[in-house]
Design an enzyme around this catalytic site. Structure first.
Site, PDB file in Angstrom:
ATOM      1  N   LYS A 190       0.846  -1.200   0.000  1.00 48.54           N
ATOM      2  CA  LYS A 190       0.000   0.000   0.000  1.00 48.54           C
ATOM      3  C   LYS A 190       0.882   1.251   0.000  1.00 48.54           C
ATOM      4  CE  LYS A 190      -3.443  -2.624   2.587  1.00 48.54           C
ATOM      5  NZ  LYS A 190      -4.067  -2.839   3.921  1.00 48.54           N
ATOM      6  N   THR A 191       1.622   1.414  -1.069  1.00 46.47           N
ATOM      7  CA  THR A 191       2.559   2.524  -1.192  1.00 46.47           C
ATOM      8  C   THR A 191       1.928   3.685  -1.959  1.00 46.47           C
ATOM      9  OG1 THR A 191       3.452   1.443  -3.172  1.00 46.47           O
ATOM     10  CG2 THR A 191       4.609   1.055  -1.101  1.00 46.47           C
TER      11      THR A 191
END
Length: 223
Positions: free
Chosen positions: A136-137
């Site tokens: 979840k960048t």
């Protein structure tokens, strides 16, 4: 971050960031400095932490002008202190002015991630527990953020959707059960790819183990 990784996976992202900031020209700089003028600036630390992204910082200036010179006094992963001299950049002042914000944005964000990661890793010192990151960048920042986690002492989980099999609740629901999902994954994916299953209770842990999962992720379970 090695040179091949930089050239193949990073340069185009840095160029996009520069293009976002300079759509046609740096009007302010060109207005007051129409021709080359040599200059030198210092990179001074403003807060204690772990430094990360120095090569990215340097690369921003090189992409604008390969004649720019950067001298580092620290390296990625070093603990740095407020007021410490980290680097000196010299060359065309116009390049210094046009590239500094983009270069600093990368350096500050990556250092912030490395610093926070290092703080959490310190809580785990003396245990066998390893800290992993997430997929979840921030869009278009994955290569930088994942690298910063490693610099801070953390470990990378899978890099992207092609990196490994991760069977979550939606995959399991679509397959009908954990057992079916693992079997289908083993039939489809290359044997070199590990199969990870996300579980929510101990019954699912047992089923995942018996199905042959390589890794089990405990989803929001209590200690």
């Amino acid at each position: 971050m090695d040179k091949n990784t930089m050239r193949l996976n990073v340069d185009h992202l840095l160029i996009q960031a520069l293009q976002e900031d300079i759509t046609s020209e740096d009007v302010s700089t060109n207005a007051v400095m129409p021709s080359y003028q040599y200059g030198q600036v210092q990179l001074i630390c403003k807060e204690d932490g772990i430094i990360a992204g120095l090569e990215v910082f340097e690369r921003v200036f090189y992409l604008l002008d390969e004649n720019m010179k950067v001298k580092f006094y620290v390296k990625d992963g070093d603990a740095v202190k407020n007021g410490q001299l980290l680097a000196e950049v010299s060359g065309d002042v116009r390049v210094l002015l046009s590239g500094e914000r983009t270069a600093l944005n990368y350096l500050q964000r990556m250092s912030g991630i490395a610093t926070y990661t290092n703080r959490v890793v310190s809580y785990l010192k003396g245990s066998k527990t390893k800290l992993l990151d997430t997929r979840k960048t921030t869009p278009n920042m994955r290569v930088f953020e994942k690298y910063a986690v490693r610099v801070g002492g953390g470990n990378n989980h899978r890099y992207n959707l092609s990196d490994g099999v991760m069977l979550k609740d939606n995959h399991i629901a679509a397959a009908g059960s954990i057992t079916n999902a693992v079997k289908m994954a083993k039939d489809y994916a290359s044997f070199v790819r590990k199969i990870e299953v996300e579980v929510e209770n101990l019954e699912q842990v047992k089923e995942a183990v018996e199905a042959g999962a390589d890794i089990i992720m405990l989803d929001n379970m209590s200690v």
